[in-house]
Design an enzyme around this catalytic site. Sequence first.
Site, PDB file in Angstrom:
ATOM      1  N   ASP A 136      25.252  23.894  24.784  1.00 32.74           N
ATOM      2  CA  ASP A 136      24.508  23.309  23.666  1.00 32.74           C
ATOM      3  C   ASP A 136      23.995  24.376  22.695  1.00 32.74           C
ATOM      4  O   ASP A 136      23.159  24.100  21.845  1.00 32.74           O
ATOM      5  CB  ASP A 136      23.352  22.422  24.176  1.00 32.74           C
ATOM      6  CG  ASP A 136      22.312  23.210  24.971  1.00 32.74           C
ATOM      7  OD1 ASP A 136      22.398  24.458  25.016  1.00 32.74           O
ATOM      8  OD2 ASP A 136      21.405  22.584  25.548  1.00 32.74           O
ATOM      9  N   HIS A 138      22.314  27.134  23.403  1.00 32.75           N
ATOM     10  CA  HIS A 138      21.043  27.808  23.708  1.00 32.75           C
ATOM     11  C   HIS A 138      21.260  29.265  24.104  1.00 32.75           C
ATOM     12  O   HIS A 138      22.301  29.610  24.670  1.00 32.75           O
ATOM     13  CB  HIS A 138      20.243  27.061  24.794  1.00 32.75           C
ATOM     14  CG  HIS A 138      20.829  27.077  26.161  1.00 32.75           C
ATOM     15  ND1 HIS A 138      20.794  25.998  27.016  1.00 32.75           N
ATOM     16  CD2 HIS A 138      21.455  28.056  26.878  1.00 32.75           C
ATOM     17  CE1 HIS A 138      21.349  26.305  28.160  1.00 32.75           C
ATOM     18  NE2 HIS A 138      21.768  27.542  28.112  1.00 32.75           N
ATOM     19  N   GLU A 143      16.465  25.458  23.938  1.00 26.26           N
ATOM     20  CA  GLU A 143      17.311  24.291  23.746  1.00 26.26           C
ATOM     21  C   GLU A 143      17.293  23.864  22.279  1.00 26.26           C
ATOM     22  O   GLU A 143      16.422  24.280  21.503  1.00 26.26           O
ATOM     23  CB  GLU A 143      16.812  23.155  24.645  1.00 26.26           C
ATOM     24  CG  GLU A 143      16.855  23.481  26.147  1.00 26.26           C
ATOM     25  CD  GLU A 143      18.258  23.480  26.744  1.00 26.26           C
ATOM     26  OE1 GLU A 143      19.220  23.853  26.050  1.00 26.26           O
ATOM     27  OE2 GLU A 143      18.392  23.101  27.920  1.00 26.26           O
TER      28      GLU A 143
HETATM   29  P1  PGA Z   1      26.369  30.527  32.345  1.00 31.75           P
HETATM   30  O1  PGA Z   1      25.070  30.024  31.595  1.00 31.75           O
HETATM   31  O2  PGA Z   1      26.410  32.006  32.186  1.00 31.75           O
HETATM   32  O3  PGA Z   1      26.179  30.142  33.788  1.00 31.75           O
HETATM   33  O4  PGA Z   1      27.530  29.843  31.707  1.00 31.75           O
HETATM   34  C1  PGA Z   1      24.829  30.510  30.308  1.00 31.75           C
HETATM   35  C2  PGA Z   1      23.553  29.923  29.756  1.00 31.75           C
HETATM   36  O5  PGA Z   1      23.254  28.750  30.017  1.00 31.75           O
HETATM   37  O6  PGA Z   1      22.857  30.628  29.025  1.00 31.75           O
END
Ligand code: PGA
Length: 261
Positions: A136, A138, A143
């Site tokens: 998304d 973030h 968020e």
């Molecule tokens: P991930 O998460 O490295 O497990 O893909 C990234 C994030 O949500 O910032």
Amino acid sequence: MEVIIVRDYEEMSTRAAQIAIAALQKKPDMVLGLATGGTPEGLYAKLIEAHKNDGLDFSNVVTFNLDEYVGLGPDHEQSYRYFMNDKLFNHVNVKPENTHVPDGLAVPLLASCAAYDEMIRQAGGIDLQVLGIGRDGHIAFNEPGTSLGSRTHVTGLTRETIEDNSRYFASPDEVPRFAVTMGIASILDARKCLMLASGASKADAVRATIEGPVTSQITASALQMHPDTVVIVDEPAAAQLERADFYRWQDENRHLIADKL
Ligand code: PGA
């Protein structure tokens, strides 16, 4: 933003490690901002390798992590403190008292958020901030809709984030719904940012971050305002970038002016 497109996760981790190791060698008492998640694990494995094989020294390094789940303590296997101990801190010579992860058990939480920002300031600010990115858009747990001027704060997690992070828990119901996270303004204060992204599921967020407008709906896009950000993305994560050819050309030819920089 400097955009580096690499073949795969392995190459992303190698390029990221080169940047982190060079920064550490240049400033052995650097303040290193760290992230959790699947994305930086390969980078951490390479830092451990450099410590074991080449004596990369963490004895004067101070670290600050981006975020932590509200309600999970350091012994909880899904807490980000546990992750960091397990994936990096326990395997290098960083002093435990020099490592900082927001406290998800603190009460009152808001006071501990303000104290976290103050600790970063007192440490002299973050020299290099490692970042992943969520589907998304973030960075940390900022968020969509989070103020681009935010400091460390408490946030709810979106449905996508809960779904994505449920892979580490027995079921999505067990994923905490709230987290403590450094804010966008806290992140932009870092002297250098290093954002990593791997895999097709990140392609839309990467495109919006690099080539879309700066917006609180994709909080990573705020990095466009940062004067020294490197983004390393693998081919699947780069698939939606319209200017990929230009980024590749620039990366391949940078050596031509290296001695003039
Ligand atoms: P991930 O998460 O490295 O497990 O893909 C990234 C994030 O949500 O910032």
